[in-house]
Design an enzyme around this catalytic site. Sequence first.
Site, PDB file in Angstrom:
ATOM      1  CB  VAL A  38      -0.932  -0.025   1.272  1.00  0.00           C
ATOM      2  CG1 VAL A  38      -1.798   1.335   1.128  1.00  0.00           C
ATOM      3  CG2 VAL A  38      -1.839  -1.329   1.355  1.00  0.00           C
ATOM      4  CE  LYS A  53      -4.933  -4.486  -0.228  1.00  0.00           C
ATOM      5  NZ  LYS A  53      -6.168  -4.480   0.831  1.00  0.00           N
ATOM      6  CG  ASP A 152      -9.566  -8.082   8.431  1.00  0.00           C
ATOM      7  OD1 ASP A 152      -9.201  -8.306   9.484  1.00  0.00           O
ATOM      8  OD2 ASP A 152      -8.748  -7.642   7.294  1.00  0.00           O
TER       9      ASP A 152
END
Length: 388
Positions: A38, A53, A152
């Site tokens: 990133v 990314k 996540d």
Amino acid sequence: MYRVLPGFHQIQQPNGSYFTVPDRYINLFPFKVDKPFVVQAFDRVMERYVVIKKVVLPDSFLDRQPWKRAQRELFCMLYIQDENVVNMYSAFTPAATREEMTEFYIVREHMQGTMQNLSPPTFGEHRTVKSIFFDICRGVQYLHAMNISHRDLKPENILMTRDGDVKLCDFGHSNMEDPNANTPYIVQRYYRAPEIICETMDNNRTSVDIWSLGCILAELLTGRVLLPGRDHVDQFILMVRFLGNADQLFYSVMNERARNFLNTYREFLENCQPPTDIHSHFPDEVFQGGLSGQPEECRMARDLLFRMLVINPDDRIDILMVLSHPYLAEIWDRNMNPDDIPQPQPPEALRNFFRFQNIFAPETLRDEIFNDLREFGERFNIFTGSKN
């Protein structure tokens, strides 16, 4: 390494990896030391800073899971349009053919940091905490409207600006609720729900996000990680020490290997009792900065916290109940009922994607990724244009 196509240039990063991006992107620099794929960059066409990314694709088709994660990341960024989800500007691959494609790139809006490094070191009032937490919850609500869990949620996946704007990112682990799925190891351990730690059949439900939200709210309130387990066993032990042992229904849906292992801790676990008074169990004194000086706000925050942090996922509140909790009434400017919460309207393409992705072979997933990138490039010229 494939040939560099016209209009692209290749830049080597400090860790030795290469980023192959359109010439419009210059001054690439790692966004964070521990995130080598990133980078931040300057877009000469739009005259703004962006984040790029790099998604590295698997080198074989033996395991479908990483292919699924890569496609989810791309598809979510292509189709999600929500003020509490990070904006995508562009997506591309420098490969000329699907057979050559080993990576693709997503370009998104530049946010100065994450909740992990931009959240204020201390809070003077609860309204600031509520504002940050509310925005996180609205992003989660968008996903839950499709029965999709983020899976996540953690401070480093919650982007922030210095002005306090908050947006979610990183959707590679997102998944539609499926009682037959069992993909336990996602989420940084500190924010991982008990059903994921213990590998129960409940680990694919949207309720896993509610647990993570509880851990995030506790961290905002106290300025420290709530349950910093050293490993997955220690993580579960910290949970039951804090909340009391789970009921037998929780253990009954656990896979046999995990249940047999935790049986060795049976006597200890059975001696862990739930708190008789959550207000003394999580006193005002643990709230950071000026938060402890607002006792009524602390009381409501505790009530919300302990409705989310419940070991059995069947007993956790859902995202609409979180958003309608009295602690967040100040953000709405009134008390809300769950039925009054405005509902997001995600596109049907997203619903269909999560519904059907599981049936495709890795080769098909690769072809679809390549086709989606090419279609995007034709619609929004990656050398001169942008989606937003």
